[in-house]
Design a protein around this motif. Structure first.
Motif, PDB file in Angstrom:
ATOM      1  N   ALA A  98       0.694  -1.236  -0.186  1.00  0.00           N
ATOM      2  CA  ALA A  98      -0.020  -0.107   0.108  1.00  0.00           C
ATOM      3  C   ALA A  98       1.017   1.260   0.013  1.00  0.00           C
ATOM      4  O   ALA A  98       2.102   1.375   0.600  1.00  0.00           O
ATOM      5  N   MET A  99       0.557   2.379  -0.888  1.00  0.00           N
ATOM      6  CA  MET A  99       1.326   3.695  -0.955  1.00  0.00           C
ATOM      7  C   MET A  99       0.326   4.693  -0.619  1.00  0.00           C
ATOM      8  O   MET A  99      -0.623   4.908  -1.528  1.00  0.00           O
ATOM      9  N   ARG A 100       0.944   5.648  -0.125  1.00  0.00           N
ATOM     10  CA  ARG A 100       0.010   7.053  -0.105  1.00  0.00           C
ATOM     11  C   ARG A 100       1.432   7.820  -0.462  1.00  0.00           C
ATOM     12  O   ARG A 100       2.309   7.999   0.251  1.00  0.00           O
ATOM     13  N   LEU A 101       1.203   8.586  -1.591  1.00  0.00           N
ATOM     14  CA  LEU A 101       2.282   9.364  -2.210  1.00  0.00           C
ATOM     15  C   LEU A 101       1.642  10.903  -2.455  1.00  0.00           C
ATOM     16  O   LEU A 101       0.745  11.054  -3.218  1.00  0.00           O
ATOM     17  N   LYS A 102       2.455  11.871  -1.741  1.00  0.00           N
ATOM     18  CA  LYS A 102       1.956  13.083  -1.674  1.00  0.00           C
ATOM     19  C   LYS A 102       3.060  13.693  -2.775  1.00  0.00           C
ATOM     20  O   LYS A 102       4.278  13.798  -2.500  1.00  0.00           O
ATOM     21  N   PHE A 103       2.424  14.414  -3.879  1.00  0.00           N
ATOM     22  CA  PHE A 103       3.200  15.224  -4.809  1.00  0.00           C
ATOM     23  C   PHE A 103       3.366  16.896  -4.345  1.00  0.00           C
ATOM     24  O   PHE A 103       2.343  17.166  -3.623  1.00  0.00           O
ATOM     25  N   ASP A 104       4.190  17.384  -4.975  1.00  0.00           N
ATOM     26  CA  ASP A 104       4.421  18.983  -4.786  1.00  0.00           C
ATOM     27  C   ASP A 104       3.302  19.684  -5.384  1.00  0.00           C
ATOM     28  O   ASP A 104       2.996  20.620  -5.115  1.00  0.00           O
ATOM     29  N   ARG A 105       2.819  19.053  -6.351  1.00  0.00           N
ATOM     30  CA  ARG A 105       1.738  19.813  -7.326  1.00  0.00           C
ATOM     31  C   ARG A 105       0.950  18.615  -7.769  1.00  0.00           C
ATOM     32  O   ARG A 105       1.100  17.358  -7.860  1.00  0.00           O
ATOM     33  N   MET A 106      -0.161  19.028  -8.573  1.00  0.00           N
ATOM     34  CA  MET A 106      -1.167  18.064  -9.187  1.00  0.00           C
ATOM     35  C   MET A 106      -0.162  17.158 -10.253  1.00  0.00           C
ATOM     36  O   MET A 106       0.582  17.628 -11.082  1.00  0.00           O
ATOM     37  N   PRO A 107      -0.396  15.804  -9.918  1.00  0.00           N
ATOM     38  CA  PRO A 107       0.558  14.914 -10.644  1.00  0.00           C
ATOM     39  C   PRO A 107      -0.166  14.681 -12.176  1.00  0.00           C
ATOM     40  O   PRO A 107       0.764  14.146 -12.999  1.00  0.00           O
ATOM     41  N   PHE A 108      -1.240  14.943 -12.311  1.00  0.00           N
ATOM     42  CA  PHE A 108      -1.974  14.875 -13.850  1.00  0.00           C
ATOM     43  C   PHE A 108      -3.017  15.890 -13.995  1.00  0.00           C
ATOM     44  O   PHE A 108      -3.320  16.661 -13.051  1.00  0.00           O
ATOM     45  N   GLY A 109      -3.553  16.195 -15.309  1.00  0.00           N
ATOM     46  CA  GLY A 109      -4.413  17.099 -15.446  1.00  0.00           C
ATOM     47  C   GLY A 109      -3.961  18.371 -16.152  1.00  0.00           C
ATOM     48  O   GLY A 109      -3.039  18.535 -16.779  1.00  0.00           O
ATOM     49  N   ASP A 110      -4.930  19.334 -16.227  1.00  0.00           N
ATOM     50  CA  ASP A 110      -4.723  20.385 -17.067  1.00  0.00           C
ATOM     51  C   ASP A 110      -3.863  21.522 -16.405  1.00  0.00           C
ATOM     52  O   ASP A 110      -2.908  22.293 -16.972  1.00  0.00           O
ATOM     53  N   GLU A 111      -3.683  21.279 -14.879  1.00  0.00           N
ATOM     54  CA  GLU A 111      -2.640  21.867 -14.539  1.00  0.00           C
ATOM     55  C   GLU A 111      -1.144  21.851 -14.710  1.00  0.00           C
ATOM     56  O   GLU A 111      -0.514  22.763 -14.945  1.00  0.00           O
ATOM     57  N   CYS A 112      -0.817  20.595 -14.929  1.00  0.00           N
ATOM     58  CA  CYS A 112       0.816  20.395 -15.271  1.00  0.00           C
ATOM     59  C   CYS A 112       0.855  20.390 -16.797  1.00  0.00           C
ATOM     60  O   CYS A 112       2.057  19.942 -17.532  1.00  0.00           O
ATOM     61  N   LYS A 113      -0.368  20.192 -17.628  1.00  0.00           N
ATOM     62  CA  LYS A 113      -0.257  20.207 -19.046  1.00  0.00           C
ATOM     63  C   LYS A 113       0.632  19.229 -19.578  1.00  0.00           C
ATOM     64  O   LYS A 113       0.288  18.004 -19.527  1.00  0.00           O
ATOM     65  N   GLN A 114       1.768  19.539 -20.569  1.00  0.00           N
ATOM     66  CA  GLN A 114       2.610  18.400 -21.200  1.00  0.00           C
ATOM     67  C   GLN A 114       3.925  18.203 -19.970  1.00  0.00           C
ATOM     68  O   GLN A 114       4.516  17.261 -20.622  1.00  0.00           O
ATOM     69  N   ARG A 115       3.732  18.562 -18.951  1.00  0.00           N
ATOM     70  CA  ARG A 115       5.069  18.353 -17.963  1.00  0.00           C
ATOM     71  C   ARG A 115       4.244  17.652 -16.919  1.00  0.00           C
ATOM     72  O   ARG A 115       4.458  18.079 -15.478  1.00  0.00           O
ATOM     73  N   CYS A 116       3.458  16.575 -16.998  1.00  0.00           N
ATOM     74  CA  CYS A 116       2.908  15.894 -15.800  1.00  0.00           C
ATOM     75  C   CYS A 116       3.878  15.010 -15.059  1.00  0.00           C
ATOM     76  O   CYS A 116       5.194  14.854 -15.583  1.00  0.00           O
ATOM     77  N   ALA A 117       3.682  14.382 -14.103  1.00  0.00           N
ATOM     78  CA  ALA A 117       4.386  13.385 -13.220  1.00  0.00           C
ATOM     79  C   ALA A 117       4.822  12.340 -14.152  1.00  0.00           C
ATOM     80  O   ALA A 117       4.251  11.661 -14.946  1.00  0.00           O
ATOM     81  N   ASN A 118       6.196  11.928 -13.900  1.00  0.00           N
ATOM     82  CA  ASN A 118       6.909  10.949 -14.598  1.00  0.00           C
ATOM     83  C   ASN A 118       7.818  10.173 -13.768  1.00  0.00           C
ATOM     84  O   ASN A 118       8.911  10.496 -13.745  1.00  0.00           O
ATOM     85  N   VAL A 119       7.342   9.627 -12.593  1.00  0.00           N
ATOM     86  CA  VAL A 119       8.126   9.104 -11.651  1.00  0.00           C
ATOM     87  C   VAL A 119       8.509   7.442 -11.407  1.00  0.00           C
ATOM     88  O   VAL A 119       7.613   6.817 -11.895  1.00  0.00           O
TER      89      VAL A 119
END
Length: 226
Positions: free
Chosen positions: A54-75
């Motif tokens: 089980a994992m609970r992962l907090k990102f510094d900002r939205m990991p996907f969606g319109d907010e990150c546009k073309q630079r979304c999470a890739n970890v």
């Protein structure tokens, strides 16, 4: 009603606080650098829950969606499920990822299913088992390809927090009392931590997510009981 002796009351209160702190303590934390282009994990709590991790992962900002546009999470999170460098990933160079048996890749993606329709914004999670013949995170066997829309029993999001249940029942996946967790952000220093493994004494009593009812730590919203 009888009152507890002051010393006993303080002892019980301290025990409750220590227990709560233990349940809520993070596996690792990471401070992003000013030049991070994509969302990164800043706080992670990981542990065995039944036959899953089980994992609970907090990102510094939205990991996907319109907010990150073309630079979304890739970890990528690496799990060395037997805490041994003898099995698992073997990179051409030295690195903490060597010995990892699972790679969990988390990506914010845009998927175009029809030319006349807008893109579908998804959080995608790929899980790969890394055998001794794997020399990169893309090697090994693909165990799961999930997203938060089609697999809510395994992937859920709540703002900048991502909840995951990673199946660890593969017969070829090594198990031990301890698991090594590795997170190596692009351009940053690797972060390592050790958690209880599937054969550890606390297996099934650590992280608890996707559970209904009050008192359950880290419950993801609208999750069905597992």
């Amino acid at each position: 009603m009888k009152r507890l002796p002051t010393l006993l009351a303080c002892t019980l209160l301290a025990s409750v606080d220590a227990s709560a702190a233990g349940r809520g303590s993070s596996t690792f934390r990471y401070k992003p650098t000013p030049d991070e282009e994509r969302p990164v994990i800043i706080d992670a709590t990981i542990g065995p829950q039944g036959s899953d991790f089980a994992m609970r992962l907090k990102f510094d900002r939205m990991p996907f969606g319109d907010e990150c546009k073309q630079r979304c999470a890739n970890v990528t999170l690496f799990l060395d499920t037997d805490a041994s460098a003898q099995s698992g990933l073997h990179l051409p160079t030295k690195g903490p990822e060597n010995g990892a048996d699972l790679a969990v890749v988390i990506q914010g993606v845009r998927e175009y299913k029809r030319q006349d329709a807008p893109a579908e914004l998804n959080l995608r999670v790929k899980v790969r088992q890394l055998g001794s013949d794997a020399n990169s995170a893309d090697g090994g066997e693909l165990l799961a390809d999930l997203n938060h829309r089609q697999d809510p029993e395994r992937v859920q999001t709540d703002g900048t927090t991502v909840y995951l249940l990673i199946d660890a029942t593969s017969a070829l996946l090594p198990s031990a009392k301890k698991v090594r967790v590795i997170y190596h952000p692009s351009g940053g220093k690797p972060v390592q931590a050790t958690i209880s493994g599937m054969l550890g004494d606390s297996s099934g009593r650590g992280v608890q997510i996707f559970k209904h009812g009050s008192g359950n730590w880290g419950r993801a919203p609208n999750a069905d009981p597992k």
